[in-house]
Write a protein that holds these residues in place. Structure first.
Motif, PDB file in Angstrom:
ATOM      1  N   ARG A   1      23.881 -25.847  -9.632  1.00  0.00           N
ATOM      2  CA  ARG A   1      25.004 -25.798  -8.683  1.00  0.00           C
ATOM      3  C   ARG A   1      25.479 -24.372  -8.408  1.00  0.00           C
ATOM      4  NH1 ARG A   1      28.890 -30.940 -10.362  1.00  0.00           N
ATOM      5  NH2 ARG A   1      27.291 -32.553 -10.142  1.00  0.00           N
ATOM      6  N   GLN A   2      24.585 -23.431  -8.506  1.00  0.00           N
ATOM      7  CA  GLN A   2      24.928 -22.048  -8.206  1.00  0.00           C
ATOM      8  C   GLN A   2      24.178 -21.589  -6.959  1.00  0.00           C
ATOM      9  OE1 GLN A   2      25.443 -19.220 -11.426  1.00  0.00           O
ATOM     10  NE2 GLN A   2      24.870 -20.801 -12.894  1.00  0.00           N
ATOM     11  N   SER A   3      24.813 -20.707  -6.209  1.00  0.00           N
ATOM     12  CA  SER A   3      24.194 -20.180  -4.996  1.00  0.00           C
ATOM     13  C   SER A   3      23.165 -19.117  -5.359  1.00  0.00           C
ATOM     14  CB  SER A   3      25.262 -19.577  -4.084  1.00  0.00           C
ATOM     15  OG  SER A   3      25.818 -18.415  -4.685  1.00  0.00           O
TER      16      SER A   3
ATOM     17  N   GLU B   1      24.832 -16.031  -6.565  1.00  0.00           N
ATOM     18  CA  GLU B   1      25.327 -16.166  -7.940  1.00  0.00           C
ATOM     19  C   GLU B   1      24.187 -16.064  -8.947  1.00  0.00           C
ATOM     20  OE1 GLU B   1      29.222 -19.023  -7.187  1.00  0.00           O
ATOM     21  OE2 GLU B   1      27.236 -19.922  -7.376  1.00  0.00           O
TER      22      GLU B   1
ATOM     23  N   CYS C   1      19.028 -25.077  -9.913  1.00  0.00           N
ATOM     24  CA  CYS C   1      20.003 -24.021  -9.611  1.00  0.00           C
ATOM     25  C   CYS C   1      21.313 -24.192 -10.366  1.00  0.00           C
ATOM     26  CB  CYS C   1      20.283 -23.977  -8.104  1.00  0.00           C
ATOM     27  SG  CYS C   1      18.899 -23.365  -7.138  1.00  0.00           S
TER      28      CYS C   1
ATOM     29  N   GLN D   1      19.669 -24.821  -3.024  1.00  0.00           N
ATOM     30  CA  GLN D   1      20.794 -24.626  -3.931  1.00  0.00           C
ATOM     31  C   GLN D   1      21.333 -25.948  -4.457  1.00  0.00           C
ATOM     32  OE1 GLN D   1      22.426 -20.397  -2.005  1.00  0.00           O
ATOM     33  NE2 GLN D   1      23.457 -22.296  -1.549  1.00  0.00           N
TER      34      GLN D   1
ATOM     35  N   PHE E   1      21.151 -23.255 -17.758  1.00  0.00           N
ATOM     36  CA  PHE E   1      22.594 -23.132 -17.585  1.00  0.00           C
ATOM     37  C   PHE E   1      23.315 -23.883 -18.701  1.00  0.00           C
ATOM     38  CE2 PHE E   1      20.348 -23.132 -13.615  1.00  0.00           C
ATOM     39  CZ  PHE E   1      20.715 -21.911 -13.098  1.00  0.00           C
TER      40      PHE E   1
END
Length: 643
Positions: free
Chosen positions: A516-518, A521, A514, A509, A329
């Protein structure tokens, strides 16, 4: 099967006592298993009941009356009618049991008890278990199939949780006894047993610190759903204080000795396991404590270590560029490649903003260039810069897909989950679809791009890589993208209806992998990836010399991606059209069967009012369904639409 001790030296004789002798199904069952029988109203009538020539088995309908008690005192073999019917159904001989056996609903079950202080209650429960064919063990071991708990404290409870042994209330035994006359009933049946499972927060009083109002309200609701109660922070009756460790650095009061102060992962982990997790694994400690311990979660997964990837990239790409963050990310740098695109705009990739060919800085490298390396100046070309970004985004994308599979799909598919499967296999398949196949393709693309960057020359063909895998992309992407909305809907529905899945998502999650994404997402990334690749390839083409053979190859690669995206759009439209078609069939009463056809599609639906009297009354509401080859007219009445 029965654990039998057959007495072959003695003849077995069944004695049907009182009501048992009047049941025709029992007489027929005994004839089927070829066991002689006699009927009697009183035990005293059997003058030869103690004859050494016979092994008498008494069938008694009630296990509480005086006849039953007298038979037990005389150490007679006593069984209930369901045992006879069960043996006849299975084609098995009557069992030998040193205890009275009424039915087989707990046959082969091994039970252990904990938390029962009243001896009379425990004796009653043990007796009923024996009457249903169950076995009792004093100590809990892996051989115990069920723990009957009156308390969630103690070693037996903790061991049962760690072993994944089902933990149930005493009511399970009482309700099973009520079903003792149902021949096919089994007390271990999941649907029946789950009604009496000990919920994770039984005997627990929870308080929540550091959470938002919405999150706190959600957790309080979940607490009550899982058998617990919640109290304000600071209430002395509280047994557990659940802390949001990212916002709380210190407690507002000195906790009592009997208060567990735990991280929120304990809360969600308990729900996911369907049993109260051990608090020692999740204890919250003050941030300023020098001896801060890192809690190791029972539910954590070994996800791919990014350190190895970083070392490899440093070794192979450091000579090409300054060190870059290869997190899945990274900060967004190129709006042309990274902004979200709708499906409708997938094919519009020609208006890509021009990028600056130089940035005025010289990349620093900590790695020693190889002897055969191309001069650094060539590797700073605009074509190389975009190719580098293509590789980096591809590497990030592979990391994201790996996270989806390793952190979510693999644990959900794992056999032997504590508390049983979190989701049904059909739900897992709907959510993840062809993600593993997409990962396989892009792992190969990433490896080829990595090799290209390691051995870079301006003549290296980037387009060939995507042409090489164009058929694989065409095969793997449409099934996932076309059903992505269904995937999201399944996640939303399961999260609302299944607390354990909600807890599973909360735990995973929140992990750094992750970003901080579900899960929903993360799953949208495949929908966005092909447009992003097409934009980057278009940029590379712009910075490729006209005499470079890769210029034409890139055009072909972009066209191949357009074909995949067009296929996605067409499939999506077909799927939507079919759904609308079936809506018409179900909505219109008396719809002709021949209206359904593979070549027919709905073009338009129009609500109108009749102006003439030919088809229906003037002013009547009429609905027109225009198909690609015909027009269907329906009229509407008060109750339903009909032809």
């Amino acid at each position: 099967s029965w654990n039998l001790i057959l007495l072959e030296t003695l003849k077995t004789r069944v004695v049907l006592v009182q009501e048992a002798g009047k049941r025709e199904e029992l007489l027929k069952a005994l004839e089927e298993i070829k066991v002689p029988y006699i009927k009697t109203d009183t035990i005293e009538e059997l003058g030869d009941s103690d004859s050494p020539e016979f092994e008498s088995i008494f069938v008694v309908s009630e296990f509480q009356d005086s006849i039953f008690n007298n038979l037990c005192k005389a150490d007679c073999r006593v069984i209930g009618p369901p045992v006879v019917l069960h043996c006849a159904q299975k084609g098995e001989p009557l069992p030998f049991s040193c205890r009275p056996l009424y039915c087989a609903s707990m046959l082969n079950l091994v039970l252990c008890f904990t938390g029962f202080r009243k001896k009379d209650e425990l004796v009653k429960l043990v007796t009923l278990v024996h009457h249903m064919g169950g076995i009792i063990r004093r100590d809990l071991s892996s051989k115990v199939t069920h723990l009957v708990a009156n308390s969630t404290h103690g070693d037996k409870f903790r061991i049962a949780v760690s072993l994944g042994t089902p933990i149930v209330k005493a009511e399970w035994i009482y309700k099973a006894w009520e079903k003792r006359n149902e021949i096919d009933f089994c007390a271990a049946d999941d649907d029946f047993r789950n009604q009496f499972k000990v919920p994770p927060f039984q005997d627990c009083m929870l308080s929540f610190l550091g959470f938002s109002d919405d999150e706190k309200a959600n957790m309080e609701e979940m607490t009550e759903m899982q058998g617990g109660h919640y109290l304000p922070v600071g209430d002395e009756r509280c047994t557990h204080l659940v802390v949001e460790e990212s916002t709380v650095k210190d407690l507002p009061f000195e906790p009592l000795k009997n208060l567990y102060v735990v991280k929120q992962e304990w809360f969600w982990g308990s729900i996911q396991m369907d049993a109260r997790a051990g608090e020692s694994m999740y204890l919250f400690e003050k941030s300023e404590s020098p001896g801060l311990k890192k809690s190791v979660s029972l539910l954590s997964l070994n996800t791919p270590n990014s350190n190895r990837k970083r070392r490899r990239l440093k070794e192979t790409l450091a000579q090409l560029t300054r060190e870059t963050d290869v997190s899945p990310f990274p900060p967004r740098k190129r709006p042309s490649a990274e902004h979200s695109l709708s499906i409708g705009s997938l094919l519009d990739i020609s208006n890509t903003p021009e990028q600056s060919t130089t940035n005025g800085e010289t990349p620093k490298s900590s790695a020693r260039p190889s002897k055969n390396a191309t001069p650094l100046a060539l590797k700073q070309s605009a074509r190389w810069q975009v190719a580098k970004e293509l590789y980096q985004t591809e590497s990030n994308y592979v990391d994201i897909l790996t996270t989806i599979i390793q952190l979510f799909q693999v644990p959900l598919e794992k056999e032997g989950q504590l508390g049983g499967p979190i989701l049904a296999q059909e739900e897992i398949k709907t959510i993840f679809g062809s993600i593993p196949d997409i990962l396989d393709v892009h792992t190969k693309i990433k490896e080829d791009l990595e090799d290209l960057m390691m051995n870079w020359t301006e003549s290296k063909s980037i387009g060939d890589i995507f042409l090489k895998y164009s058929k694989d992309l065409l095969k793997t992407y449409p099934p996932f993208v076309n059903f992505f909305e269904m995937s999201k809907e399944t996640i939303t529905r399961c999260e609302k209806q299944k607390p354990r899945f909600h807890a599973f998502l909360k735990i995973n999650q929140a992990k750094p992998e992750c970003g901080r994404q579900s899960l929903a997402e993360l799953l949208i990334r495949p929908v966005q990836r092909l447009p992003s690749v097409a934009l980057l390839l278009n940029d590379i083409k712009k910075h490729t010399a006209e005499d470079n053979p890769d210029k034409i190859t890139l055009e072909r690669a972009i066209e191949s991606l357009k074909e995949v995206m067009t296929h996605i759009n067409e499939d999506k439209r077909k799927t939507e059209a079919q759904r609308q078609f079936f809506d018409v069939v179900y909505e219109v009463d008396g719809c002709p069967a021949n209206l359904l056809s593979s070549h027919r599609s709905l073009v338009q639906r129009l609500e109108t009012v009749a102006l003439g009297d030919d088809l229906c009354d003037r002013g009547e509401q009429v609905t027109l369904f225009l198909f690609n080859d015909c027009l269907e007219i329906t009229k509407f009445n008060t109750f339903e639409a009909e032809f």
